[in-house]
Design a protein around this motif. Structure first.
Motif, PDB file in Angstrom:
ATOM      1  N   PRO A   1     -18.510  -1.885  -2.781  1.00 37.33           N
ATOM      2  CA  PRO A   1     -17.468  -1.326  -1.915  1.00 37.33           C
ATOM      3  C   PRO A   1     -17.185  -2.283  -0.751  1.00 37.33           C
ATOM      4  O   PRO A   1     -18.072  -2.603   0.019  1.00 37.33           O
ATOM      5  N   ARG A   2     -15.938  -2.777  -0.693  1.00 37.64           N
ATOM      6  CA  ARG A   2     -15.580  -3.736   0.369  1.00 37.64           C
ATOM      7  C   ARG A   2     -14.611  -3.137   1.365  1.00 37.64           C
ATOM      8  O   ARG A   2     -14.336  -3.728   2.393  1.00 37.64           O
ATOM      9  N   PHE A   3     -14.045  -1.976   1.015  1.00 37.61           N
ATOM     10  CA  PHE A   3     -13.190  -1.261   1.965  1.00 37.61           C
ATOM     11  C   PHE A   3     -13.379   0.218   1.728  1.00 37.61           C
ATOM     12  O   PHE A   3     -13.374   0.696   0.588  1.00 37.61           O
ATOM     13  N   GLN A   4     -13.549   0.941   2.798  1.00 41.80           N
ATOM     14  CA  GLN A   4     -13.703   2.394   2.737  1.00 41.80           C
ATOM     15  C   GLN A   4     -12.882   2.940   3.895  1.00 41.80           C
ATOM     16  O   GLN A   4     -13.135   2.548   5.045  1.00 41.80           O
ATOM     17  N   ARG A   5     -11.893   3.766   3.603  1.00 40.34           N
ATOM     18  CA  ARG A   5     -11.063   4.269   4.705  1.00 40.34           C
ATOM     19  C   ARG A   5     -11.907   5.136   5.640  1.00 40.34           C
ATOM     20  O   ARG A   5     -12.735   5.940   5.189  1.00 40.34           O
ATOM     21  N   ALA A   6     -11.699   4.967   6.928  1.00 42.88           N
ATOM     22  CA  ALA A   6     -12.441   5.769   7.905  1.00 42.88           C
ATOM     23  C   ALA A   6     -12.015   7.226   7.738  1.00 42.88           C
ATOM     24  O   ALA A   6     -10.846   7.512   7.498  1.00 42.88           O
ATOM     25  N   PRO A   7     -12.991   8.151   7.857  1.00 45.44           N
ATOM     26  CA  PRO A   7     -12.608   9.562   7.734  1.00 45.44           C
ATOM     27  C   PRO A   7     -11.638   9.969   8.839  1.00 45.44           C
ATOM     28  O   PRO A   7     -11.724   9.442   9.960  1.00 45.44           O
ATOM     29  N   ALA A   8     -10.694  10.858   8.501  1.00 42.83           N
ATOM     30  CA  ALA A   8      -9.735  11.319   9.514  1.00 42.83           C
ATOM     31  C   ALA A   8     -10.486  12.082  10.603  1.00 42.83           C
ATOM     32  O   ALA A   8     -11.455  12.787  10.316  1.00 42.83           O
ATOM     33  N   PRO A   9     -10.064  11.926  11.882  1.00 45.25           N
ATOM     34  CA  PRO A   9     -10.749  12.677  12.953  1.00 45.25           C
ATOM     35  C   PRO A   9     -10.541  14.189  12.763  1.00 45.25           C
ATOM     36  O   PRO A   9      -9.495  14.605  12.300  1.00 45.25           O
ATOM     37  N   CYS A  10     -11.595  14.961  13.109  1.00 48.03           N
ATOM     38  CA  CYS A  10     -11.490  16.423  12.912  1.00 48.03           C
ATOM     39  C   CYS A  10     -10.511  17.010  13.937  1.00 48.03           C
ATOM     40  O   CYS A  10     -10.383  16.538  15.024  1.00 48.03           O
TER      41      CYS A  10
END
Ligand code: GUN
Ligand code: ZN
Length: 440
Positions: free
Chosen positions: A431-440
């Motif tokens: 895994p070279r890119f993982q989208r940051a989780p959306a803020p709650c």
């Protein structure tokens, strides 16, 4: 940094790739392989197969559940300039003035090794964050710019084809090389990087006006002496450029013929643009097995012209798709494909999502002689794979929800998607890119 791929990784989603080249204009195509809700199985960095999600997955697999998302082979951008992120979206010029006003000053900064190293990392991280896992890249005239790019590509495990730009005239101070030094630099770069892991060298002639005939001949010798190296350049992009080439090389039949006479027209050739070619040029490209890297966003932005994809296809010339940043306005291949559709619409043609996506994956891979490694989800291919949201935002979500046929869904995706749709990118299973989780 070398990272070992996780063994036995399974990604769940809707798998889409191609088993052949789609027929131009067909929206129902037997070349499309769509496997909705499947596990894609990856072992030791390679794809080993796929299975329907309805069948139980052996617990030895590390499962990553992307159900409801689209899984595609990583995109292949066949023509892009690493130092030109700094000049993307520069106002008010066509090609030749754009080079003088914006591009050459920016490229001069890459003489500085620290600038070149930081720029290479920034550029490759940006490519990956747009879903592009393989690329054919122009560095700058400075040897260090190619060296740092190769090192950054190696660190990310990418299939990267690049080289030091050759440019010994009609360029400002600080951006010219000379034939002998350039030959030594290229030979050293080829020796150290070509065939090293997933890296390949491309003899990189900027374009005919910035090389003397002696330098073009030297570039031809490099291609002949080092079989397997690629050759990349620009051809017939802009009408003023074409006129200039005719003045500089009156003996040549055409712009493409300048390269042919220098021994630069071969099966490893990647020719950017090719807008102002004629049938004889297209026949020569076909006979050589060379490809055109079509750069629709760049062609629109710089006002270069409307590429005749249909004529290239009819002549049997392979066409891949390229961002040509910074002439192009986005590293996103879907954004470029949306523009490719519009370019063809202006010509009275209707580009299918299948021809467009094939050109950015399997088609590009085959044209580069890398069909066994990249561009598909075939068992045995290296696991360069991207996971995309089918839709982001209310408009795209509504469009997706009412689409029924597969081509309708994928065409809407291609037209509306960009880097915000990318959920994850894997290169050789890492895994070279993982989208940051959306803020709650
Ligand atoms: N022709 C010569 N150099 C360039 C470049 O950097 N970008 C584009 N689009 N065309 C060129
Ligand atoms: Zn270019």
């Amino acid at each position: 940094m070398a990272v070992s791929p996780p063994s036995r990784l399974a990604l769940r989603g809707d798998l889409l790739d191609f088993t052949a080249a789609p027929v131009w204009g067909e929206t129902a195509s037997s070349a499309v392989r769509f496997r909705p809700d499947h596990w894609l199985l990856i072992d030791g960095g390679r794809i080993t197969g796929a299975q329907p999600a309805a069948e139980p997955l052996d617990p030895s697999w590390q499962a990553v559940d992307h159900r409801g998302r689209l899984i595609l082979p990583g995109f292949i951008d066949t023509h892009v300039h690493s130092p030109q992120l700094d000049v993307i979206a520069s106002h008010g010029t066509a090609l030749l003035d754009w080079l003088d006003t914006y591009t050459f000053p920016a490229e001069r900064r890459y003489a500085d090794p620290a600038e070149a190293e930081a720029g290479a990392a920034r550029f490759l991280d940006a490519l990956i964050a747009h879903g592009t896992t393989s690329a054919v890249v122009f560095a700058t005239v400075h040897k260090v710019s190619a060296d740092t790019l190769f090192a950054a590509g190696e660190a990310r495990g990418m299939r990267l084809i690049t080289g030091k730009v050759l440019m010994d005239r009609h360029a400002p101070d600080g951006l010219r090389d000379d034939v002998d030094q350039a030959e030594r630099d290229c030979t050293d770069l080829i020796t150290r990087w070509h065939g090293h892991g997933r890296l390949s060298y491309a003899v990189t002639v900027r374009f005919a006006p910035t090389s003397t005939p002696e330098q073009l001949a030297m570039a031809g010798r490099l291609c002949a002496t080092h079989p397997g190296v690629y050759m990349q350049t620009h051809v017939a992009e802009n009408q003023d450029e074409v006129r200039w080439v005719a003045e500089l090389f009156p003996e040549a039949r055409s712009y493409l013929d300048v390269y042919a006479r220098a021994g630069l027209l071969n099966a490893r050739g990647v020719f950017a643009h090719g807008i102002w070619l004629d049938d004889t040029d297209r026949a020569a490209l076909h006979a050589a097995g060379a490809q055109i890297a079509h750069s629709p966003s760049s062609n629109l932005f710089l006002g270069s012209g409307l590429f005749d994809w249909r004529a290239a296809e009819a002549a049997g010339v392979a066409v891949s798709v390229a961002s040509d940043v910074g002439g192009g306005t986005s590293l996103s291949i879907p954004r470029n494909l949306a523009d490719a559709y519009k370019v063809q619409a202006m010509r009275g043609e209707r580009l299918s999502a299948w021809t467009a996506l094939h050109a950015s994956t399997r088609g590009a891979a085959h044209a580069l002689g890398l069909g066994h490694e990249i561009g598909s989800l075939d068992a045995g291919a290296t696991a360069d794979v991207c996971v995309w949201d089918w839709a982001t935002g209310a408009v795209a979500e509504r469009r997706h929800s009412v689409a029924t046929a597969l081509h309708e869904q994928v065409f809407a995706w291609m037209t509306l998607a960009d880097d915000r749709n990318l959920a994850a990118a894997y290169i050789a299973g890492v895994p070279r890119f993982q989208r940051a989780p959306a803020p709650c």
